[in-house]
Design an enzyme around this catalytic site. Structure first.
Site, PDB file in Angstrom:
ATOM      1  N   HIS A 180       0.840  -1.214   0.000  1.00 44.32           N
ATOM      2  CA  HIS A 180       0.000   0.000   0.000  1.00 44.32           C
ATOM      3  C   HIS A 180       0.871   1.259   0.000  1.00 44.32           C
ATOM      4  O   HIS A 180       0.437   2.325   0.457  1.00 44.32           O
ATOM      5  CB  HIS A 180      -0.910   0.083   1.239  1.00 44.32           C
ATOM      6  CG  HIS A 180      -1.955  -0.985   1.340  1.00 44.32           C
ATOM      7  ND1 HIS A 180      -2.294  -1.582   2.526  1.00 44.32           N
ATOM      8  CD2 HIS A 180      -2.746  -1.551   0.396  1.00 44.32           C
ATOM      9  CE1 HIS A 180      -3.246  -2.471   2.324  1.00 44.32           C
ATOM     10  NE2 HIS A 180      -3.532  -2.486   1.023  1.00 44.32           N
ATOM     11  N   ARG A 241      -7.968 -11.863   5.850  1.00 47.00           N
ATOM     12  CA  ARG A 241      -6.591 -12.247   6.231  1.00 47.00           C
ATOM     13  C   ARG A 241      -6.419 -12.131   7.744  1.00 47.00           C
ATOM     14  O   ARG A 241      -6.936 -11.215   8.363  1.00 47.00           O
ATOM     15  CB  ARG A 241      -5.575 -11.330   5.540  1.00 47.00           C
ATOM     16  CG  ARG A 241      -5.390 -11.651   4.077  1.00 47.00           C
ATOM     17  CD  ARG A 241      -4.505 -10.642   3.376  1.00 47.00           C
ATOM     18  NE  ARG A 241      -5.248  -9.909   2.378  1.00 47.00           N
ATOM     19  CZ  ARG A 241      -4.799  -8.827   1.751  1.00 47.00           C
ATOM     20  NH1 ARG A 241      -3.611  -8.342   2.012  1.00 47.00           N
ATOM     21  NH2 ARG A 241      -5.554  -8.229   0.847  1.00 47.00           N
ATOM     22  N   GLU A 385      -4.665   6.140  -5.235  1.00 45.60           N
ATOM     23  CA  GLU A 385      -3.441   5.480  -5.703  1.00 45.60           C
ATOM     24  C   GLU A 385      -3.221   5.695  -7.195  1.00 45.60           C
ATOM     25  O   GLU A 385      -2.092   5.824  -7.661  1.00 45.60           O
ATOM     26  CB  GLU A 385      -3.503   3.989  -5.357  1.00 45.60           C
ATOM     27  CG  GLU A 385      -3.407   3.780  -3.855  1.00 45.60           C
ATOM     28  CD  GLU A 385      -3.883   2.437  -3.374  1.00 45.60           C
ATOM     29  OE1 GLU A 385      -3.048   1.581  -3.098  1.00 45.60           O
ATOM     30  OE2 GLU A 385      -5.115   2.234  -3.283  1.00 45.60           O
TER      31      GLU A 385
END
Ligand code: AMP
Length: 401
Positions: A180, A241, A385
């Site tokens: 990230h 996760r 992003e």
């Protein structure tokens, strides 16, 4: 200058076309189900409605061809010719130790990305497919790659090494890389600009909390430590996760449950986190709804998620010997007022004081959510992003030789 940003996955591909002089998005969209007869292309031009087309798209080269055809379509396109695209910027998840910033694609860069397949088997092969698919369709265009790991290459050995035999690092590059990075980079710069303070003087923790989640200690604008490690499995509890667990659980569970390596890998990546504890969902919106409906398992999942995030914030404040700015971003960080409140209300010892009204306001823009008395400025900064990738490509290609 017009830059096409591409994020290629194994069976999907997202794109945004930027006009760089005002950083506006001319068109965006995605191709899903690549490899199937019923692939879906979604295309949204700047001033038009979203269009959707179902057709056979068997590979990435065809996917890119369809995307380009939409962009130059005489009726709904935004360019007359693909030659108007000055550059294509790609997202690549793993840059290993080789890449500390954005680079222009050449044969050597492609070779390096390939060498990193081992470290990112789900991501890097797909990114390379995206790069070669662009080459096949517009051979002359300049391409750049921006790595999720690059921002964290400033981590010192004391935070990137694991306390295991050094031979594993030397032979196999087993170390912490972090992910990230484009998001942590973007929100830390925007947070400093928002506060009107020099980034170089700030101790900041950036929390990118979406389906995947990581937080980073950003000291003077540089990543000092980050919660994801050699892979994006380490660190915070996430949607599916596990984040940090005792590594001894792996051989123990394998032997007790007769699991294969693939099965245990899949358990930790796809069947853990919020999903495992709530038993119903990996999606924070659904967890919050279930909590309101009195679901005690969803409540426990939320509490564990918040607790584990808060512990990292405490650890990173200790790592930097202080904290000036705390930033929340990504799906959960930008939208979940109750998660932000739970975290901040338990960090008052650090001088964090949330303004409940500001925190509860729904807004898609950058904002301060702490009170004037708070010793730490708490901000929500929507991440972007794709824009970082476009800006990096623009800067790199406009450098004087
Ligand atoms: P991302 O991976 O950044 O797209 O984030 C996805 C996560 O953000 C999912 O768990 C969503 O449930 C969560 N999310 C999105 N909107 C909200 C919301 N309004 N409240 C709580 N969680 C949200």
């Amino acid at each position: 200058m017009k830059i096409l940003v591409i994020n290629a996955g194994s069976s999907s591909l997202k794109f945004q076309l930027y006009r760089m002089h005002d950083e506006s998005v001319l068109a965006k969209g995605k191709v899903e189900r690549i490899g199937m007869e019923t692939a879906i292309l979604t295309y949204e031009p700047e001033n038009g409605p979203e269009l959707r087309e179902v057709s056979e798209i068997l590979d990435h080269t065809t996917a890119i061809r369809k995307v380009l055809a939409s962009i130059v379509d005489p009726d709904t396109g935004v360019l007359k010719s693909v030659n108007e695209i000055d550059a294509v910027g790609h997202r690549v998840v793993h840059g290993g130790e080789s890449f500390k910033g954005t680079v222009i694609v050449n044969e050597e860069v492609k070779r390096e990305i390939k060498q990193l397949f081992d470290l990112a088997p789900l991501h890097n092969p797909a990114h390379l497919l995206g790069i070669t698919a662009v080459e096949a369709n517009i051979p002359e265009v300049s391409q750049t790659v921006t790595f999720d790991t690059a921002f964290h290459q400033t981590m010192p050995p004391l935070s990137y090494l694991y306390p295991i035999p050094m031979v594993l690092y030397k032979r196999h590059k087993i170390r912490r890389y972090g992910f990230h990075g484009t998001s942590h980079d973007y929100v830390s710069k925007h947070a400093a600009a928002f506060l009107g303070k020099p980034l170089e003087q700030l101790k900041m923790i950036t929390c990118h909390i979406g389906n995947g989640a990581s937080c980073t200690a950003v000291l003077g604008g540089k990543s000092l430590d980050t919660s994801m490690g050699m892979t994006p499995l380490e660190g915070l509890m996430m949607g599916t996760r596990s984040g940090d667990i005792d590594p001894a659980i792996v051989p123990f569970a394998m032997s007790k449950e007769e699991l294969t390596l693939n099965e245990v890998n899949s358990m930790l990546n796809k069947h853990s986190g919020l999903m495992a504890i709530s038993g119903t969902s990996s999606d924070m919106r659904e967890i919050q709804q279930a909590m309101q409906d009195g679901d005690s398992k969803a409540e426990l999942a939320f509490q564990m998620y918040e607790y584990r995030l808060r512990k990292y914030i405490g650890a990173y404040a200790a790592a930097m010997n202080g904290l000036d700015v705390l930033v929340f971003t990504a799906g959960v960080g930008e939208n979940s007022a109750i998660l932000r409140k739970a975290v901040c209300d338990n960090l008052t010892f650090m001088g964090i004081e949330l303004d409940d009204e500001l925190n509860a306001q729904r807004s898609g823009s950058e904002r301060l959510i702490s009170s004037p008395a708070s010793r730490v400025a708490v901000l929500v900064i929507p991440t972007n992003e794709e824009l970082v990738i476009a800006r990096e490509a623009h800067a790199l290609l406009n450098q004087p030789n």
